[in-house]
Every structure is written in C-alpha cells, then in structure tokens.
Design a protein around this motif. Structure first.
Motif, PDB file in Angstrom:
ATOM      1  N   PRO A 157       0.848  -1.345   0.002  1.00 27.60           N
ATOM      2  CA  PRO A 157      -0.088   0.157  -0.028  1.00 27.60           C
ATOM      3  C   PRO A 157       0.906   1.333  -0.003  1.00 27.60           C
ATOM      4  CG  PRO A 157      -0.950  -1.721   1.487  1.00 27.60           C
ATOM      5  CD  PRO A 157       0.611  -2.192   0.979  1.00 27.60           C
ATOM      6  N   SER A 158       2.140   1.302   0.608  1.00 27.08           N
ATOM      7  CA  SER A 158       2.846   2.448   0.753  1.00 27.08           C
ATOM      8  C   SER A 158       3.632   2.450  -0.767  1.00 27.08           C
ATOM      9  CB  SER A 158       3.632   2.365   1.798  1.00 27.08           C
ATOM     10  OG  SER A 158       4.721   1.442   1.819  1.00 27.08           O
ATOM     11  N   LYS A 159       3.610   1.461  -1.518  1.00 26.91           N
ATOM     12  CA  LYS A 159       4.540   1.463  -2.742  1.00 26.91           C
ATOM     13  C   LYS A 159       3.532   0.932  -3.792  1.00 26.91           C
ATOM     14  CE  LYS A 159       8.835   2.756  -0.705  1.00 26.91           C
ATOM     15  NZ  LYS A 159       9.049   4.136  -1.059  1.00 26.91           N
ATOM     16  N   PRO A 160       2.733   1.697  -4.220  1.00 24.97           N
ATOM     17  CA  PRO A 160       1.762   1.313  -5.394  1.00 24.97           C
ATOM     18  C   PRO A 160       2.720   1.371  -6.771  1.00 24.97           C
ATOM     19  CG  PRO A 160       1.127   3.288  -4.661  1.00 24.97           C
ATOM     20  CD  PRO A 160       2.562   2.948  -3.623  1.00 24.97           C
ATOM     21  N   GLU A 161       2.104   0.707  -7.831  1.00 24.01           N
ATOM     22  CA  GLU A 161       2.691   0.886  -8.929  1.00 24.01           C
ATOM     23  C   GLU A 161       2.510   2.130  -9.377  1.00 24.01           C
ATOM     24  OE1 GLU A 161      -1.527  -0.057  -9.961  1.00 24.01           O
ATOM     25  OE2 GLU A 161      -0.160  -0.842  -8.407  1.00 24.01           O
ATOM     26  N   GLY A 162       3.129   2.717 -10.352  1.00 23.12           N
ATOM     27  CA  GLY A 162       3.249   3.856 -10.906  1.00 23.12           C
ATOM     28  C   GLY A 162       4.294   4.930 -10.662  1.00 23.12           C
ATOM     29  N   LEU A 163       4.032   6.289 -10.800  1.00 22.22           N
ATOM     30  CA  LEU A 163       5.111   7.423 -10.704  1.00 22.22           C
ATOM     31  C   LEU A 163       5.236   7.578  -9.427  1.00 22.22           C
ATOM     32  CD1 LEU A 163       6.760   8.824 -12.864  1.00 22.22           C
ATOM     33  CD2 LEU A 163       4.825  10.696 -12.575  1.00 22.22           C
ATOM     34  N   HIS A 164       6.663   7.334  -8.811  1.00 22.40           N
ATOM     35  CA  HIS A 164       6.922   7.632  -7.275  1.00 22.40           C
ATOM     36  C   HIS A 164       7.700   9.194  -7.402  1.00 22.40           C
ATOM     37  CE1 HIS A 164       7.513   3.242  -6.067  1.00 22.40           C
ATOM     38  NE2 HIS A 164       6.009   3.683  -6.685  1.00 22.40           N
ATOM     39  N   TYR A 165       8.325   9.454  -8.431  1.00 24.99           N
ATOM     40  CA  TYR A 165       9.255  10.623  -8.435  1.00 24.99           C
ATOM     41  C   TYR A 165       9.331  10.928  -9.864  1.00 24.99           C
ATOM     42  CZ  TYR A 165      11.063   9.033  -3.883  1.00 24.99           C
ATOM     43  OH  TYR A 165      11.236   8.747  -2.665  1.00 24.99           O
ATOM     44  N   ASN A 166       8.983  12.474  -9.890  1.00 27.15           N
ATOM     45  CA  ASN A 166       9.092  13.147 -11.063  1.00 27.15           C
ATOM     46  C   ASN A 166       9.504  14.516 -10.932  1.00 27.15           C
ATOM     47  OD1 ASN A 166       8.910  14.078 -13.735  1.00 27.15           O
ATOM     48  ND2 ASN A 166       7.016  13.639 -14.188  1.00 27.15           N
ATOM     49  N   TYR A 167      10.666  15.187 -10.971  1.00 24.45           N
ATOM     50  CA  TYR A 167      11.032  16.282 -10.368  1.00 24.45           C
ATOM     51  C   TYR A 167      12.484  16.805 -11.230  1.00 24.45           C
ATOM     52  CZ  TYR A 167      14.547  14.389  -7.258  1.00 24.45           C
ATOM     53  OH  TYR A 167      15.732  13.578  -6.976  1.00 24.45           O
ATOM     54  N   GLU A 168      12.445  18.256 -11.490  1.00 26.79           N
ATOM     55  CA  GLU A 168      13.459  18.689 -12.162  1.00 26.79           C
ATOM     56  C   GLU A 168      13.960  19.978 -11.320  1.00 26.79           C
ATOM     57  OE1 GLU A 168      11.978  20.941 -15.678  1.00 26.79           O
ATOM     58  OE2 GLU A 168      11.244  18.943 -16.448  1.00 26.79           O
ATOM     59  N   VAL A 169      15.500  19.790 -11.400  1.00 20.96           N
ATOM     60  CA  VAL A 169      16.039  20.845 -10.340  1.00 20.96           C
ATOM     61  C   VAL A 169      16.982  21.733 -11.273  1.00 20.96           C
ATOM     62  CG1 VAL A 169      18.098  20.747  -8.816  1.00 20.96           C
ATOM     63  CG2 VAL A 169      16.198  19.223  -8.699  1.00 20.96           C
ATOM     64  N   ASP A 170      17.010  23.213 -11.247  1.00 20.43           N
ATOM     65  CA  ASP A 170      17.801  24.038 -11.710  1.00 20.43           C
ATOM     66  C   ASP A 170      18.839  24.373 -10.465  1.00 20.43           C
ATOM     67  OD1 ASP A 170      16.629  23.917 -13.963  1.00 20.43           O
ATOM     68  OD2 ASP A 170      15.398  25.639 -13.518  1.00 20.43           O
ATOM     69  N   ALA A 171      20.204  24.509 -10.837  1.00 21.68           N
ATOM     70  CA  ALA A 171      21.267  24.820  -9.954  1.00 21.68           C
ATOM     71  C   ALA A 171      22.313  25.597 -10.506  1.00 21.68           C
ATOM     72  CB  ALA A 171      21.963  23.545  -9.385  1.00 21.68           C
ATOM     73  N   LEU A 172      22.721  26.638  -9.638  1.00 22.00           N
ATOM     74  CA  LEU A 172      23.695  27.721 -10.140  1.00 22.00           C
ATOM     75  C   LEU A 172      24.685  27.551  -9.042  1.00 22.00           C
ATOM     76  CD1 LEU A 172      24.980  30.049 -11.614  1.00 22.00           C
ATOM     77  CD2 LEU A 172      23.433  31.657 -10.284  1.00 22.00           C
ATOM     78  N   VAL A 173      26.074  27.290  -9.377  1.00 19.00           N
ATOM     79  CA  VAL A 173      27.112  27.583  -8.464  1.00 19.00           C
ATOM     80  C   VAL A 173      28.004  28.397  -8.915  1.00 19.00           C
ATOM     81  CG1 VAL A 173      28.922  26.044  -7.538  1.00 19.00           C
ATOM     82  CG2 VAL A 173      26.629  24.916  -8.000  1.00 19.00           C
ATOM     83  N   LEU A 174      28.355  29.252  -7.962  1.00 14.72           N
ATOM     84  CA  LEU A 174      29.409  30.185  -8.268  1.00 14.72           C
ATOM     85  C   LEU A 174      30.376  30.441  -7.086  1.00 14.72           C
ATOM     86  CD1 LEU A 174      30.488  32.860  -9.640  1.00 14.72           C
ATOM     87  CD2 LEU A 174      28.964  34.110  -8.228  1.00 14.72           C
ATOM     88  N   SER A 175      31.550  30.195  -7.391  1.00 10.80           N
ATOM     89  CA  SER A 175      32.795  29.484  -6.520  1.00 10.80           C
ATOM     90  C   SER A 175      33.850  30.404  -6.680  1.00 10.80           C
ATOM     91  CB  SER A 175      32.689  28.093  -6.478  1.00 10.80           C
ATOM     92  OG  SER A 175      33.791  28.002  -5.435  1.00 10.80           O
ATOM     93  N   PRO A 176      34.049  31.653  -6.166  1.00 11.01           N
ATOM     94  CA  PRO A 176      35.308  32.520  -6.313  1.00 11.01           C
ATOM     95  C   PRO A 176      36.455  31.690  -5.249  1.00 11.01           C
ATOM     96  CG  PRO A 176      33.795  33.587  -5.134  1.00 11.01           C
ATOM     97  CD  PRO A 176      32.806  32.447  -5.669  1.00 11.01           C
ATOM     98  N   PHE A 177      37.587  31.898  -5.726  1.00  6.15           N
ATOM     99  CA  PHE A 177      38.674  31.431  -4.764  1.00  6.15           C
ATOM    100  C   PHE A 177      39.806  32.455  -4.935  1.00  6.15           C
ATOM    101  CE2 PHE A 177      38.910  29.080  -8.568  1.00  6.15           C
ATOM    102  CZ  PHE A 177      40.389  29.092  -9.034  1.00  6.15           C
ATOM    103  N   VAL A 178      40.866  32.351  -3.690  1.00  5.65           N
ATOM    104  CA  VAL A 178      41.927  33.014  -3.609  1.00  5.65           C
ATOM    105  C   VAL A 178      42.916  32.076  -2.635  1.00  5.65           C
ATOM    106  CG1 VAL A 178      43.243  34.972  -2.811  1.00  5.65           C
ATOM    107  CG2 VAL A 178      40.911  35.435  -3.579  1.00  5.65           C
ATOM    108  N   LYS A 179      44.025  31.844  -3.546  1.00  2.64           N
ATOM    109  CA  LYS A 179      45.001  30.968  -2.660  1.00  2.64           C
ATOM    110  C   LYS A 179      46.261  31.661  -2.462  1.00  2.64           C
ATOM    111  CE  LYS A 179      47.702  26.749  -3.243  1.00  2.64           C
ATOM    112  NZ  LYS A 179      47.799  25.603  -4.234  1.00  2.64           N
TER     113      LYS A 179
END
Length: 179
Positions: A157-179
């Motif tokens: 009952p907790s895991k029926p047939e069909g779609l379980h997950y259907n998602y999209e993700v947009d990500a932006l990563v900005l990573s400045p660095f100084v060494k």
C-alpha cells in the motif's frame, strides 16, 4: 565483457576527439568525449556462506537488471603565459548525462531515469614573483537536472505501482577562490 556472474556483462563504447596547440605563450586544448554504457547488472546472492559455493557465487538472482548510460562532454582549456611569469587559464565546458536503470536492489524494483545538462566556466589567474605567489579565480556552473522513478507492479500500500518521483532541479554554483 561477459561479467563474473551469469547475465552480468556490459558493452561500452567511447569516442574521444582531442585537439591541442601550444606556441609557448598560448596553449589551447579542445576535448569532445562521448560514452555509451549498456550494462547487465547483477544482484546479491543470499544464504550463509553462499559465496563459497562455486555454482551459487556465479548465480545472478536479478538477470533482468540493467543500467544504460550516455555521456557527452565538450571543453576547451585556453591558457596564456605572460612574460612576467603570470598565467591566465580559462576553461568553458558543456556536459550532458542520461542514465536509466532498474533498481533491482529495492524489493519493489522501480526504474529510475535521471538526466543532467550543464555548462560552466573555470577561470583563474596565477601571479608569481620572487617574493609572492597567489592564485585567484572563479568557477561558475549552471545545471538542469531531472529524475523520474516509475514502478510497473504494485508492492505494498505504501509502494503502489506508477510514478513515485518526477522532478526537475535547476542549480547555479558560483565559487570564487583565492590561494
């Protein structure tokens, strides 16, 4: 490769294109890579000391399991060396990855399809003198990803047939660095 266990092999194709140029001050490296993987994965055998049985240890309890993956990558690495000894490097890139596989390690055995498309740039400037060396730069990445998990048969009952997950993700990563 036919695999160690029955019905557990894979086929893989790779194609790589490489172009390089260097004239002392200016260097360029362009790479385009394509990979295709069609894998028949294997499940875990069960039972006390099952791995010691020569026949049992080659048995694949999940001959229907699979993983299909396609990857495309393109990047250019551009570098310039200044007379002062300082260096500038700029690397734009583009990638695409798609994977579909049967999650045979879960009792309800859903199929997961995930995909990501990304582009970005890595840039850095290296300063060198007799007394001081430092590096400054930035990494920027834009990615769109998605995941779908679909189950063909009911499990509970907790895991029926069909779609379980259907998602999209947009990500932006900005990573400045100084060494």
């Amino acid at each position: 490769d036919g695999g160690y266990k029955h019905y557990s092999g894979f086929e893989q194709q790779k194609l790589n294109f490489l172009h390089q140029y260097d004239n002392g001050n200016l260097s360029v490296k362009n790479v385009f890579a394509i990979t295709n993987l069609e894998q028949e994965t294997a499940g875990f055998i069960k039972g006390k000391d099952a791995y010691k049985d020569k026949i049992q240890k080659r048995f694949n309890p999940n001959p229907e399991a699979y993983r299909d993956n396609q990857t495309y990558r393109l990047y250019s690495q551009l570098g310039y060396a200044f007379e002062s000894g300082s260096k500038l490097r700029f690397t734009p890139y583009l990638r695409h990855v798609r994977t579909e596989f049967l999650m045979h390690f879960l009792p309800w055995q859903p199929v997961e399809t995930n995909e990501q498309m990304g582009l970005g740039v890595q840039a850095q400037y290296e300063f060198n003198s007799e007394d001081v060396s430092w590096l400054v730069g930035v990494d920027l990445d834009l990615t769109e990803g998605s995941l779908i998990e679909d189950q063909k048969q009911p499990f509970s009952p907790s895991k029926p047939e069909g779609l379980h997950y259907n998602y999209e993700v947009d990500a932006l990563v900005l990573s400045p660095f100084v060494k």
